[in-house]
Design a protein around this motif. Structure first.
Motif: not given
Length: 337
Positions: A22-29, A42-47, A61-67
């Motif tokens: 999530e967050g900044a890491m998601a923006q990178t990867v 997409i795996m669900p083991n976040l915190v 929605q976060e994923i779609k916005s970055i995609v």
């Protein structure tokens, strides 16, 4: 002999096991997967874990916005817990499956399942609703035997819930490969790195933290069994990278985080591997067709052209070191349409 590079075109490649963070890491990867794949699980083991409808839809929605404009379908999962039938009914239109983690076996799995017999009601509901069960199949035994020790649990589930679609995630052993031919309702994903490395690559010389993952890489005979099944495009085996990014300070540290980051090099490295074994004609099935049949999905159409043109892997992507960092892969992505 022609000097023209070899070429293969893959229609709608799929990565059936991804960690997007999530967050900044998601923006990178995320863009590194959405560029070269048409979809991914997409795996669900976040915190905190993705284990309720609000958390699920927010993460999607976060994923779609970055995609953004990339052609990429996120296939969502939720973190297994003792759900009611009504909760599962609400999830079903939004997910491809539910991911079960034994408690404490891998990153962010502390709230996973401690005793399987206590959650079989939920599994029965999943069978009735035709929701696949995705499983990180390891116990807390000796590290090289953890997957092997878990296999009887897969057999128990396959026998008790014969209409349940069970996915053994990121298999690493010859014994796991053998289960695919013994149970009609058992399927599996396998990673790029488990097709290439063994424990010796990780710890045979100086420790290589960027090759440390869970499940840990196993013996040469296990790698050979996995590779044989993959290049034969075994119909019950799918590509799932388990690409798991961690910042450098979490990898090159005491208590090294488990995970290998392969998203940006996965397709090129697979093309190199399959070409080496004269199996390019089976790459399409391994990275797309099998998954479509197993999950009964139709991904968005996206054609990726790969050619035998060298590509030097960057040292880092943001704050993440990829597999094969600063090495050359003999294949590249040359066209998308």
């Amino acid at each position: 002999m022609s000097d023209r590079p070899q070429q293969v075109v893959i229609n709608s490649p799929l990565d059936m096991h991804l960690h997007f963070r999530e967050g900044a890491m998601a923006q990178t990867v995320i863009p590194l997967s959405s560029y070269s794949f048409a979809g991914g699980v997409i795996m669900p083991n976040l915190v905190p874990a993705v284990n309720n409808l609000e958390r699920l839809t927010g993460y999607l929605q976060e994923i779609k916005s970055i995609v953004g404009d990339d052609v990429f379908q996120p296939y969502m999962t939720v973190f297994f817990k003792d759900y009611s039938y009504e909760e599962l009914e609400q999830f079903k239109p939004h997910i491809l499956g539910i991911k079960l983690y034994p408690a404490g076996v891998t990153t962010n799995s502390e709230d996973g399942v401690a005793a399987l017999d206590r959650v079989e009601t939920t599994i029965k509901y999943m069978e009735e609703l035709e929701i696949p069960l995705l499983v990180h199949g390891e116990t807390h035994g000796f590290v090289l035997d953890r997957e092997k020790l878990f296999l009887p649990i897969f057999e128990h589930l396959a026998n008790k819930f014969p209409r349940l679609k069970i996915i053994m995630e990121h298999i690493t052993t010859a014994e796991a490969v053998a289960l695919l031919d013994r149970y009609e309702n058992i399927f599996a994903t396998v990673t790029l790195h488990h097709l290439i490395i063994t424990l010796d690559d990780l710890a045979g010389g100086l420790l290589r933290p960027h090759l440390f993952c869970k499940p840990i890489a196993k013996r040469p005979e296990d790698r050979e069994a996995l590779l044989k099944a993959a290049i034969a495009a075994h119909p019950k085996l799918m590509f799932g990278s388990d690409s798991a990014p961690h910042p450098i300070d979490k990898k090159e540290a005491c208590g090294c985080a488990a995970g290998i980051f392969t998203a940006p090099i996965a397709l090129a490295a697979l093309a190199e591997l399959f070409a080496k074994h004269n199996a390019l004609d089976r790459l399409q099935a391994f990275v797309s067709d099998n998954a479509q049949k197993i999950y009964d999905i139709i991904p968005p159409q996206k054609f990726i052209t790969l050619e035998s043109i060298p590509f030097k892997v960057p040292a880092t992507y943001g704050d993440v070191v990829p597999m094969f960092a600063e090495r050359e892969i003999s294949w590249s992505i040359t066209k998308l349409f």
